[in-house]
Structure formats: C-alpha cells, structure tokens
Design a protein around this motif. Structure first.
Motif, PDB file in Angstrom:
ATOM      1  N   GLY A  70      14.551   0.649 -11.063  1.00 46.92           N
ATOM      2  CA  GLY A  70      13.472   0.520 -10.512  1.00 46.92           C
ATOM      3  C   GLY A  70      12.689   1.564 -10.153  1.00 46.92           C
ATOM      4  O   GLY A  70      11.618   1.143  -9.284  1.00 46.92           O
ATOM      5  N   ALA A  71      13.002   2.677 -10.468  1.00 45.31           N
ATOM      6  CA  ALA A  71      12.083   3.810  -9.872  1.00 45.31           C
ATOM      7  C   ALA A  71      10.643   3.579 -10.935  1.00 45.31           C
ATOM      8  O   ALA A  71      10.886   3.256 -12.130  1.00 45.31           O
ATOM      9  CB  ALA A  71      12.764   5.197 -10.258  1.00 45.31           C
ATOM     10  N   ASP A  72       9.794   4.313 -10.531  1.00 45.76           N
ATOM     11  CA  ASP A  72       8.720   4.436 -11.103  1.00 45.76           C
ATOM     12  C   ASP A  72       8.876   5.654 -12.181  1.00 45.76           C
ATOM     13  O   ASP A  72       8.681   6.946 -11.843  1.00 45.76           O
ATOM     14  CB  ASP A  72       7.440   4.563 -10.295  1.00 45.76           C
ATOM     15  CG  ASP A  72       6.034   4.507 -10.870  1.00 45.76           C
ATOM     16  OD1 ASP A  72       5.995   4.726 -12.287  1.00 45.76           O
ATOM     17  OD2 ASP A  72       5.272   3.917 -10.470  1.00 45.76           O
ATOM     18  N   TRP A 128       8.282   8.623  -3.498  1.00 41.44           N
ATOM     19  CA  TRP A 128       7.878   7.026  -3.926  1.00 41.44           C
ATOM     20  C   TRP A 128       8.400   6.775  -5.305  1.00 41.44           C
ATOM     21  O   TRP A 128       8.917   5.658  -5.261  1.00 41.44           O
ATOM     22  CB  TRP A 128       6.230   7.073  -3.771  1.00 41.44           C
ATOM     23  CG  TRP A 128       5.706   5.693  -4.118  1.00 41.44           C
ATOM     24  CD1 TRP A 128       5.571   5.073  -5.643  1.00 41.44           C
ATOM     25  CD2 TRP A 128       5.469   4.705  -3.269  1.00 41.44           C
ATOM     26  NE1 TRP A 128       4.988   3.954  -5.438  1.00 41.44           N
ATOM     27  CE2 TRP A 128       5.208   3.581  -4.112  1.00 41.44           C
ATOM     28  CE3 TRP A 128       5.630   4.469  -1.802  1.00 41.44           C
ATOM     29  CZ2 TRP A 128       4.769   2.263  -3.695  1.00 41.44           C
ATOM     30  CZ3 TRP A 128       5.367   3.197  -1.566  1.00 41.44           C
ATOM     31  CH2 TRP A 128       4.993   2.266  -2.342  1.00 41.44           C
ATOM     32  N   SER A 130      10.983   7.487  -6.852  1.00 34.93           N
ATOM     33  CA  SER A 130      12.465   7.444  -6.860  1.00 34.93           C
ATOM     34  C   SER A 130      12.832   6.213  -6.286  1.00 34.93           C
ATOM     35  O   SER A 130      14.086   5.667  -6.319  1.00 34.93           O
ATOM     36  CB  SER A 130      13.342   8.374  -6.348  1.00 34.93           C
ATOM     37  OG  SER A 130      12.987   8.687  -4.793  1.00 34.93           O
ATOM     38  N   ARG A 131      11.831   5.329  -5.767  1.00 37.37           N
ATOM     39  CA  ARG A 131      12.361   4.046  -4.973  1.00 37.37           C
ATOM     40  C   ARG A 131      13.489   4.021  -4.043  1.00 37.37           C
ATOM     41  O   ARG A 131      14.442   3.340  -4.260  1.00 37.37           O
ATOM     42  CB  ARG A 131      12.425   2.983  -6.312  1.00 37.37           C
ATOM     43  CG  ARG A 131      11.817   1.615  -5.494  1.00 37.37           C
ATOM     44  CD  ARG A 131      12.212   0.499  -6.662  1.00 37.37           C
ATOM     45  NE  ARG A 131      12.056  -0.558  -6.259  1.00 37.37           N
ATOM     46  CZ  ARG A 131      10.763  -1.263  -6.059  1.00 37.37           C
ATOM     47  NH1 ARG A 131      10.009  -0.609  -6.446  1.00 37.37           N
ATOM     48  NH2 ARG A 131      10.764  -2.578  -5.569  1.00 37.37           N
ATOM     49  N   ASN A 132      13.538   5.034  -3.484  1.00 34.10           N
ATOM     50  CA  ASN A 132      14.647   5.237  -2.195  1.00 34.10           C
ATOM     51  C   ASN A 132      13.979   5.408  -0.917  1.00 34.10           C
ATOM     52  O   ASN A 132      13.074   5.916  -0.734  1.00 34.10           O
ATOM     53  CB  ASN A 132      15.168   6.363  -2.775  1.00 34.10           C
ATOM     54  CG  ASN A 132      16.557   6.724  -1.950  1.00 34.10           C
ATOM     55  OD1 ASN A 132      16.305   6.772  -0.849  1.00 34.10           O
ATOM     56  ND2 ASN A 132      17.637   7.137  -2.612  1.00 34.10           N
ATOM     57  N   LYS A 133      14.640   4.362   0.068  1.00 32.66           N
ATOM     58  CA  LYS A 133      14.009   4.507   1.114  1.00 32.66           C
ATOM     59  C   LYS A 133      14.018   5.751   1.867  1.00 32.66           C
ATOM     60  O   LYS A 133      13.270   6.457   2.565  1.00 32.66           O
ATOM     61  CB  LYS A 133      14.651   3.380   1.901  1.00 32.66           C
ATOM     62  CG  LYS A 133      14.360   1.899   1.766  1.00 32.66           C
ATOM     63  CD  LYS A 133      15.294   0.967   2.223  1.00 32.66           C
ATOM     64  CE  LYS A 133      15.142  -0.422   1.753  1.00 32.66           C
ATOM     65  NZ  LYS A 133      16.237  -1.388   1.830  1.00 32.66           N
ATOM     66  N   VAL A 136      11.198   7.654   0.493  1.00 29.25           N
ATOM     67  CA  VAL A 136       9.841   7.414   0.935  1.00 29.25           C
ATOM     68  C   VAL A 136       9.794   7.845   2.345  1.00 29.25           C
ATOM     69  O   VAL A 136       8.695   8.561   2.702  1.00 29.25           O
ATOM     70  CB  VAL A 136       9.799   5.833   0.977  1.00 29.25           C
ATOM     71  CG1 VAL A 136       8.411   5.511   1.620  1.00 29.25           C
ATOM     72  CG2 VAL A 136       9.865   5.358  -0.589  1.00 29.25           C
ATOM     73  N   GLU A 236      17.309  11.192  -5.140  1.00 30.26           N
ATOM     74  CA  GLU A 236      17.700  10.612  -6.442  1.00 30.26           C
ATOM     75  C   GLU A 236      17.467  11.633  -7.318  1.00 30.26           C
ATOM     76  O   GLU A 236      17.938  11.322  -8.532  1.00 30.26           O
ATOM     77  CB  GLU A 236      16.762   9.444  -6.632  1.00 30.26           C
ATOM     78  CG  GLU A 236      16.816   8.316  -5.868  1.00 30.26           C
ATOM     79  CD  GLU A 236      18.070   7.533  -5.753  1.00 30.26           C
ATOM     80  OE1 GLU A 236      18.923   7.758  -6.895  1.00 30.26           O
ATOM     81  OE2 GLU A 236      18.366   6.666  -5.052  1.00 30.26           O
TER      82      GLU A 236
ATOM     83  N   ARG D  51       0.097  -0.518  -9.802  1.00 25.47           N
ATOM     84  CA  ARG D  51       0.781   0.076  -8.717  1.00 25.47           C
ATOM     85  C   ARG D  51      -0.284   1.076  -8.199  1.00 25.47           C
ATOM     86  O   ARG D  51      -1.031   1.828  -8.775  1.00 25.47           O
ATOM     87  CB  ARG D  51       1.877   0.751  -9.126  1.00 25.47           C
ATOM     88  CG  ARG D  51       3.015  -0.041  -9.665  1.00 25.47           C
ATOM     89  CD  ARG D  51       4.147   0.665  -9.701  1.00 25.47           C
ATOM     90  NE  ARG D  51       5.384  -0.066 -10.077  1.00 25.47           N
ATOM     91  CZ  ARG D  51       6.370   0.294 -10.449  1.00 25.47           C
ATOM     92  NH1 ARG D  51       6.853   1.593 -10.512  1.00 25.47           N
ATOM     93  NH2 ARG D  51       7.409  -0.622 -11.128  1.00 25.47           N
ATOM     94  N   GLU D 104       4.437  -4.098  -1.806  1.00 21.65           N
ATOM     95  CA  GLU D 104       4.350  -4.119  -3.550  1.00 21.65           C
ATOM     96  C   GLU D 104       3.884  -5.379  -3.948  1.00 21.65           C
ATOM     97  O   GLU D 104       3.137  -5.383  -4.993  1.00 21.65           O
ATOM     98  CB  GLU D 104       5.701  -3.962  -4.011  1.00 21.65           C
ATOM     99  CG  GLU D 104       5.700  -3.483  -5.692  1.00 21.65           C
ATOM    100  CD  GLU D 104       5.538  -2.048  -5.693  1.00 21.65           C
ATOM    101  OE1 GLU D 104       6.011  -1.480  -6.525  1.00 21.65           O
ATOM    102  OE2 GLU D 104       4.980  -1.226  -4.792  1.00 21.65           O
TER     103      GLU D 104
END
Lengths: 333, 183, 372, 190
Positions: A70-72, A128, A130-133, A136, A236, D51, D104
């Motif tokens: 889910g990471a960018d 952002w 790494s899609r980790n809260k 972020v 991450e 995005r 998102e």
C-alpha cells in the motif's frame, strides 16, 4: 572561475566521499560519545571500534529493501535519495579553507538554505509514501518544525549578511580572519576598524538552536521520537533506505556545524591568527558536532507544541528584534 | 469509626431480619494450631452454604473487616453506600461454587484512610443463568474488573457497556476458571 | 497545551499504539482514536501475555505457586511473593520468626528501590532522555548483586518460604548493604540534579496527565499514582503488615495530581525505603529464620482470606478461597497496575499523544503484572 | 585558486577544464535539453497523477527544473530563490495542506461535461500557439550581466528597477498561502 562539468563531477564525488565517511564515522563517534556520557565503553572491539562503521554499512547494504504494502512506491524510493542528495550538494559551496572550496558561489548561504529546504520535502514524502500513520504524523511534525525553524535561522543569517555585505561563505569567513577577536560571535569586531555588534552572541545562540532543530537532532528530534512514533518518518525503512536517511542526517549535521563555524567562528582561521587552515576548520566543526552529541545524550525530548512555541513565540520575535537593532547599529556606526 | 457506620448502613439496607446471622466471629480464634483448623473444617463441611447477611470479621484472620452477602438486586444500593463513604474499588472477582450450582461474585472495597475498613460484598447467582447488575456506572473502574470476571466465569453483568473479552482472546468462548472447564 | 481543545470527531483516524511499541514497555496495545496529535478516545486492549496465573494457582499446591508470583512483576518480584507467603501464613496460621520478618522487609525494600530505579530510567527514556537509564541501571546493579548473593536470583526471586526464608543473610551482606546505602543516597542527589531540575523535563510533566483523587477512587488506583494525587494511602501504613509498624518512615504525598507529582513520589519513596533498610539493619534480631514446627503440608482451613501488601506499584492483593485441601479453591490476584492502567483510557482523552505516553510512563506499567 | 584548480593543474590537459571547454560548450546544449525535459516531466507528473501528493512532488521536480534553467542562464540568485521559495516553501505548504485536508477517496471527481474535452483542447492550443508566436516574434537581445549576485546590488535592483517583479512575486506567494489555507479550510468544514 567557471563551473565546468568536469570539476562539478569531481566536487560532487569528493563531497559524497566526505559526507559518507563523515556519516559513517560520526555514527561511531556518536556511539562512543554516548558511551562515555553514559559511563559505558560503547563499540570498542576491532581497533577501538573503527571497523564498526564498515560492518554496519555492509549489514545495511546486504539487507533486503522492504516496501510496505500500500505504500506509494515511487515516493517511498525517492525520499531517501532526496534526503541525502541535497545535503551532498551543499558541500559544494562550503569553504573548508582559503583554498579548499569546490565552487565558491556568491549566493553560497542562500544555496545551503535552498538545499536544506529539500530536507523537509524528503521527510514529508518519506512519511507519506510509506503509508504508515506514525510516518505521516512524524512527517507533519518534522515539516512544521523545519518550516518554523527556518524562519528565525534565515532572519539571523540576514544580520550576518548585513554586517558583511555578502552572501559568499568564503568572503564571510575571510572577513573574520586574524584572530578570535574578529569572529562574528564576539560583540566587538576589529577586522576593518572598530565595530560594535553587541547582539552577535544572541544571534549565535539562535542560530545554534535552529541548526539543532533543522537537523532534527535531540532534543528536537520530534520527527523520529522513538518513544511516541516508533521511528517517525523512517519507521518503514530498512536496509539502505534507512542508511541514506542516516547518512543524510549526519551530512546535515556536518553542514550545520560548518555553517556555524563559517558564519560565527571564523571559518578556517586560528583563534590567535597562527597557521590558518583546514585543520582549524575541522577542529571547530568536530567540536561543534561533539556539542551536538553531548546535548542529544543529556536532554529529554521537547514536546511538539513546546518546540513550536519556542520558535514562534521566542526565537522569531527575538531574531526580528535582533535584526532591527543590528540594522540600526550598522546605520549608527 | 467508619466500620460501624458502614455496618449499620448495611444492616439498614438488608431489611429482612431473618437471614441475618450475627455470627460471633468464629474464625477470629483461628490463631492456633493446624489441628484446630482441621477440626473446624470438619465441622464446617456439614454447614449449609452461607446465607445472606452482614458479617463482621477479624482483620487479622481474614484480611477484611466487613463481609456482606446479598441478593444481586441489592447490590447497587450497597455499592452506592460505599461510594458515598469514599470507598474505592479494589477488585471484582468470581468464585465457582459448582457443588451448590452457584456462581459467586466478590467485590472488594477499601478506603484511602487510616480508619481502615475493608469491605467484601458477595452475591450469588445460579450457575446456569448468571446475571448480575453492573456497578461500572458507579465505579468506572469496575469496567475492566467485570470484563475480566466475565472472561473467567461467564458472569453476565447487565448493563455493562462493553462486555467483550479483556484478557482472553477476543474470540474466546470458554471460561477457564469454571470448575468444569477442560482445557 | 493548556485550555480546552475543540475536537471534531468526524475526521479522526485510529492509531494502534502497540502491541509492539517502544513506549508500552511490553506487549500492551492502546487503540487510539486520534484527531491529528490529539487523542479523542482510547481503548486499552490487554491479554497479549496473559498466562492465567489464577488457574495455575488452583491447580497447584501453595508452595508450587510461589514462583509464579515473582513472574508477575519482573521488576519488583519480592513484594508479590511477600503477599503470597503472608496470605498463606494468615490462612494457615503459621508463625514467622522475627528475624525472618526483618529480612523480608529488608529485601522487599531493596527490591522496591531497584524497581523504582529502573522505572526512573525507563520513564526518562520515554521522554526521550536515554542517559539516565544507564545511570539508574548501574545503581540498580549493586542492589541486584546484593540480592543475588542471598536469594540466588536477580529478577524473579523465590526467596520467601511459608513461615520464613530460604536462606539467612550473613555479615557480608549486611556490610555490603550498609555500603550501598550512602552510594544510593548520592545517586539520588545526582538524579535530582541531572533530571528533576531539567527545564524540558519539568515542562513535559508539570500539569500534564492530571489524575485527580476522585478519579483514583473511582478506578481504584493505588500506589504512587494515588499518592501523587494527594491521597495519603500506603498499605504499609494504613494496614500495617509484617513488621512495618516497627519502622519510622514517611509516606511521600504530592497534591499536584500531574505526572511530575507521581515522579516525585517515587523519587522520595526511594529515600524512605533507604531509611527502612537502615533501621532494619540496625534492628535485625538474632534467631532462626524458619519456625521450629514447620508444617509439612500447607493446608489452610476452609475460608476466605485476603492479604494486601504495598508493592512498588501499589496495593497488591491476594484472595485465597480455601476448601481445606492443599490446592486453593480460588486464587485471585489483585494487581495494582491493572487498576492504575484502567484509568488511562479516560485520563488521556483530549491529550496529545506525547503527553499521554508521558502519563503512561508515569503510571509505571509492568505488563505481565497487568495481564497476569 | 581553489581545490578544483589545483586538481585541474595536476591532470593531463585533455581532462582539464580548458581542454574540456570545447566539449563543455557542446555539452551545454545537451544539459539544457535535459533540464527542459526534467521541467516538462515534472509538469506532466503534476498534471496527470491521481494522487495529490505525487502531483506536488511533480511540481517540485518542475520547480527544480526551472531553477536549473535560471542557473544555466547565469542567475544563481534567482535559481536559489526559486528552490528556497517554491520547493522549500510553496510545495511543502501545499503538501502539508493536502495531508491535513484531503482524504484519499476525494480524488475522484464527477464525470466531466461533454464540452470540457474540446474546450480544454482549444484553450491549450491557443495558449501554445500564442506562446510559440511570441517566442518567434520576440527579438532576443543579450542583456548585459547585471551582477554576479552581490547582495547589495540585488537589493537595490529589487527595490528600484524590478520593484514590480518583486511585488508580483509577493502576490504569488500570497496566493500560495491563501490557496493552502482554502484547501485546509475545505477539509475542516466538511
């Protein structure tokens, strides 16, 4: 001197080598220093621990680079490079001595700040991407921190630029040569006639605090506050992704120390005007780096609002006042 | 003395005078040899299960001062008395009296005070349908204790806001401290 | 930040703090509903290292359970075994020789100091200062060495026996303990200078994480959490057990209700424990450490027994429902941090995550003890 | 005299700066094209990515490209300012606002109207045509170099000759700030 492609490449290669070697051995210095401060030896096997950094490097490089689901991906991969590359670019314009400077630019100060501003971008994208809260949250913290400390830092630099009339780091350092009484940190300057600058110690203090904050060092390491946000924006990251962030951090520390040395501590000049040269510069930056390490292992971490309050409510008003007063003094004398 | 106040309050609360047995503290004399204890145990085995009522205990022998047993319906009123008198909740737990086909729920209360008074409230429910009103409205701290008791004994605390397993896995459908629990 | 915080509940996200998180010192999970950095709602999820000690207590004989108690709390294990032996002695009416009682108090207080020292280091580490942990561990090491010499173990002691002790202390131990006391006093002063006066440290704790006396009462919080809220409650004084009534010591109480108050309580408690140790060493009577007639088999008479002690974390209680056999019919452990932690969900609402985690640190959590 | 010169003097002549000067002039054109490509790619990423954060990253790349063009045109001061302000401040502020605001799922908009495609094409075509026309018609004169980035001169120039530009730059910055605020407010009031 013209900037040819050839010497640009050489400069960048040397800068990378210098930054990497510094990063590797500053980690060792930090760990040994922390060990001393905490009354333990630190890494000390194999030639006083001198083989520890290569071992760490090999370990980091041989590890698998994990990209969380889910990471960018693109941003995730770009961010560490973005953290490291601008730091290396900044080395190009730093004068290590009267002769050792890759490319002396008239807007050297500006260039370092311009590239430093990439650091915020890197942290933002890392957190952002790494899609980790935690990432972020840390990114938001680190960026607000970077932005708020850039302001007093730049305002303080303006006082120096006003005094010296140049943004060329080489010239700024040259103007302070001769002895410690000429250094910008001291209230009295005698390089070209008697000049009274009573506010310079304050400028130095502000600049020092800001460079601690800009390099995300403790006690301002809120971007990677490990007791709250696990590891912050690089939660991450493993392998060389983490390694690059690490190197970027230490490269930034070296740049911060170099900038302080050039702007306030006379660059490569000897305190007593004897044998100026690169050794004095290195001695000064490593002393400053040691003080960074010392501070890191002595103080607990501040809070994010404490940090922002310090910037917006204390440092910015003081630095603005400082700027006005310095301008006034320049006009009067 | 807070002890007397509380005791009187409980006596007032439990209006039915018949089940109250003002036992002179039998166990108080337990400071003797193990043989005596054995004798006592032999005597006690024939005793019927304890009836509801207020019991004043010797702190040295039992570790608490007042022992109240009451119906689940009277629980909230009793806890309110303690709440008014600045007691704090030590713990809630259960005991499985499988022979009597009953589940007992035990509430420990104490005070932040040098006027020491530990109160134990017990209430029993049938084993096949264990329902006890929750006291988490009065003592929010009871929330976890009741959940834990629910985990271990399956006692249902009516009105509890969040009665899901706390210490056991969230999908646990067993109650390990029941005496007929087979792992 | 002071002042009421306006929280919009429509744009929150869930943050899982734990089960693997540096601030929880173990496997504790707090599900936090966050609005940016502010906590809107928190729900603690327990049970990651739940080991069902209570069922073990029912399936094993009383002496067999004894080592289990020290596995509850790996930092202050002595106090927990103390509760167990006291409970059994109360239930089975076993006399304890006076020397054994004094040595027990001595050991429990030493262990309390070592626990508080470790907490001190870990707490400052929670706030981002790593160095004090190393200093604290170094001092703690001296205590652990002392205790290892007598008890044979460093963390999970099984030193107490029903009616006495496993091993007597010798002159070496007494002399070494006397030597350690001034050293610790010096260290406490050093910590005060190093940490307590630090402006960042104070700013992070003063007025942060308020836990009022009323809240303590509603949640049953005990120990330093209650004493930091101005409640003068310590089982050692309020409900004296063992030989604590023989000693002259104070209960530090702070009324600020914030994290700093809880910190101060623990730091002062170490000094008080040192006082108790000094007195115990002075008063240590000669004599046996086990009773003359030691029961071969522990079979408490039928009944319901409760024993509360003050451990390093608060009031720990053991309820033993005996049916007259060698196993307990019901073996209930009332752990102090379980109650202390239960107020966290309510207390941290509206706080920033960093303050909430500082408050969590000030509760002195040992997760195995919560989960049991 | 600096390090590079020292190194240069020690190298065989083919590899020195002077020896390379000819190659460098040849390379200059290539470098310019590369810089233009970076700018364009950045712009395309900024416009086309789904995005928002990626779009901002693209925008940053685009700004860096523009800065490189300035640098190439011998205006290091403007180049540095471009990076400092546009990458360091504007991009980060926008990204920041997006992070604070947009969920998102918000990226999907409703279907565009039937005319939007052709209209967009026509507008783009007109703008492109106009730009090309302007480029062809303008006579490019070499303006004498104003300065080498001396602060004093820059200050004087900014407040006299180029005061209009200075003001316009401030307005752009103001718009950036207001824009991020609007995005942030939008997310908040939802």
């Amino acid at each position: 001197m013209d900037l040819t492609i050839f010497n640009a490449v050489i400069a960048v290669v040397i800068a990378i080598a210098f930054a990497a070697a510094n990063a590797a051995y500053l980690v060792l210095a930090e760990r040994r220093g922390a060990g001393r401060i905490q009354r333990r030896p630190g890494p000390n096997v194999n030639l006083f621990g001198l083989l520890q950094p290569p071992a760490d490097g090999i370990k980091l490089m041989t590890k698998q680079l994990m990209i969380p689901g889910g990471a960018d991906k693109a941003l995730f991969m770009v961010a560490p490079v973005l953290a490291m590359a601008p730091a290396i670019m900044s080395f190009v314009t730093i004068p290590f001595s009267n002769t050792i400077v890759a490319h002396s630019m008239n807007v050297g100060v500006l260039m370092i700040f311009a590239f430093a501003s990439f650091g915020g971008m890197a942290i933002l994208l890392a957190g952002w991407g790494s899609r980790n809260k935690y990432g972020v949250m840390a990114a938001v913290r680190a960026v607000s921190q970077n932005i708020s400390y850039e302001v007093p830092m730049l305002i303080t630099v303006i006082t120096i630029v006003m005094m010296t009339g140049t943004m060329n780091l080489h010239e700024i350092a040259s103007l302070q040569s001769g002895g410690f009484w000429n250094w910008n940190i001291f209230p009295v300057s005698m390089s070209d006639g008697f000049m009274l600058q009573p506010l310079m110690p304050i400028s130095f203090l502000i600049f020092f605090i800001c460079s601690l904050a800009e390099t995300n060092r403790a006690p301002f390491d809120l971007g990677e506050a490990e007791s709250e946000l696990v590891a912050g924006f690089h939660t991450e990251y493993g392998s060389m992704g983490f390694g690059l962030f690490f190197m970027g951090e230490y490269a930034n520390i070296v740049i911060g120390a170099s900038l302080i040395t050039i702007l306030f501590l006379g660059g490569w000049g000897c305190p007593f005007g004897l044998y100026p040269g690169v050794w004095w510069f290195l001695l000064k930056i490593y002393l400053l780096i040691f003080s960074f390490i010392w501070i890191r292992w002595t103080f607990p971490r501040t809070t994010i609002y404490g940090l922002l309050n310090l910037s917006w409510k204390i440092l910015i008003p003081i630095s603005l006042f400082n700027l006005l007063l310095t301008a006034g003094l320049l006009k009067v004398f | 003395m807070i002890k007397d106040t509380i005791k009187q309050a409980f006596l007032d609360l439990l209006p039915d005078p018949e089940p109250i047995i003002e036992e002179p503290v039998v166990e108080a004399a337990a400071n003797d040899t193990a043989e005596d204890g054995k004798k006592k145990k032999a005597v006690k085995k024939e005793e019927p299960p304890r009836v509801n009522g207020v019991l004043e205990c010797d702190h040295a022998a039992h570790g608490y001062d007042i022992d109240v047993q009451l119906e689940p319906g009277e629980l909230l009123a009793a806890v309110m008395i303690l709440d008014k008198n600045d007691f704090f909740l030590e713990s809630i737990t259960g005991v499985d009296w499988i022979k009597e086909k009953q589940l007992e729920s035990v509430y420990d209360f104490s005070r932040y005070d040098f006027d020491q008074c530990r109160v134990v409230i017990r209430t029993r429910t049938p084993r096949d349908n264990p329902n006890i009103p929750t006291i988490s409205k009065i003592y929010p701290g009871a929330n976890w204790h009741e959940r834990e008791t629910h985990d271990f004994f399956g006692i249902k605390f009516e009105g509890h806001p969040h009665l899901i397993p706390l210490l056991l896995p969230e999908d646990a459908d067993f109650h390990p401290l029941l005496k007929d629990f087979k792992p | 930040m002071s002042g009421p915080i306006h929280i919009r509940s429509d744009e929150t996200f869930t943050l899982n703090v734990g089960p693997q998180h540096p601030a929880t010192h173990g496997v504790l999970r707090v599900k936090m509903e966050m609005d940016g950095e502010y906590i809107v709602k928190a729900e603690t999820v327990l049970g990651y290292i739940h080991r069902m000690h209570e069922l073990m207590g029912e399936n094993r004989t009383y002496p067999q359970v004894l080592p289990n108690l020290s596995r509850l709390d790996y930092l202050g294990a002595m106090g927990y075994t103390h509760a167990h032996v006291l409970a059994i002695e109360r239930a089975a009416s076993i006399e304890v020789p006076e020397r054994a009682e004094y040595i027990r108090v001595l050991m429990v207080e030493l262990n309390r100091i070592s626990s508080h020292l470790f907490w001190f280091g870990a707490f400052v580490m929670d706030l981002g200062g790593f160095t004090p942990l190393m200093y604290a561990i170094e001092d703690r090491e001296h205590i652990l060495d002392l205790m290892e010499a007598v008890t044979g173990s460093r963390l999970t002691y099984c030193y107490f026996r029903f009616g006495g002790l496993y091993n007597d202390v010798d002159d070496d131990f007494i002399n070494a303990t006397r030597a350690v006391i001034p050293r610790l006093r010096k260290s406490l002063k050093k910590y005060d200078a190093l940490v307590t006066g630090n402006i960042i440290f104070r700013k992070r704790l003063e007025g942060i994480g308020p836990i009022s006396a009323e809240m303590c009462r509603k949640y049953g919080a005990t120990g330093p959490v209650a004493r930091g809220a101005g409640l003068d409650f310590d089982v050692r004084k309020n409900e004296p057990y063992s030989v604590y009534s023989e000693f002259d010591f104070d209960i530090p109480v702070y009324h600020e209700c914030d994290s700093l108050a809880r910190y101060n309580v623990r730091m002062d408690e170490m000094e008080q424990s040192l006082r108790i140790i000094e007195q115990a060493l002075d008063k240590l009577p000669e004599g046996p450490i086990m009773p003359k007639k030691k029961p071969k088999l522990i079979k408490p008479p039928k009944g319901d027994y409760y024993q509360a002690v003050e451990t390093a974390r608060g009031s720990f209680g053991i309820r033993i429902v005996s049916d007259g056999t060698k196993n307990a019919y019901r073996f209930k452990l009332r752990s102090p941090t379980y109650s202390n932690m239960s107020l966290f969900d309510e207390a941290c609402e509206g706080m920033m995550i960093m303050d909430a985690l500082a408050m969590m640190g000030s509760l002195d959590l040992v997760i195995p003890e919560i989960d049991r | 005299m600096n390090l590079m010169d020292t190194i240069n003097s020690m190298l065989p002549s083919v590899l020195t700066a002077d020896g390379l000067a000819g190659i460098a002039d040849e390379a200059a054109g290539v470098v310019f094209l590369v810089i233009c490509a970076i700018t364009l790619i950045g712009g395309i990423i900024a416009c086309n990515s789904e995005r928002l954060v990626r779009a901002v990253a693209g925008l940053a790349v685009c700004f860096v490209g523009v800065a490189a063009i300035y640098f190439f045109l011998n205006s290091p001061f403007v180049a540095m300012m471009q990076i400092l302000i546009y990458v360091g401040a504007v991009c980060i502020t926008i990204a920041f606002a997006i992070m604070l605001a947009a969920p998102e799922d918000n990226k999907k908009h409703g279907p565009a109207g039937p005319l939007s495609g052709p209209l967009g094409l026509i507008t783009a075509g007109l703008v492109t045509f106009g730009m090309i026309g302007l480029g062809l018609k303008t006579e490019f004169i070499a303006i004498p170099k104003i300065n080498m980035g001396s602060v004093k001169l820059i200050g004087v120039q900014l407040l006299t000759t180029y005061s209009m530009v200075f003001e316009l730059v401030s307005i752009v910055l103001l718009i950036a700030i207001i824009g991020s605020l609007v995005i942030a407010r939008h997310g908040r009031s939802k």
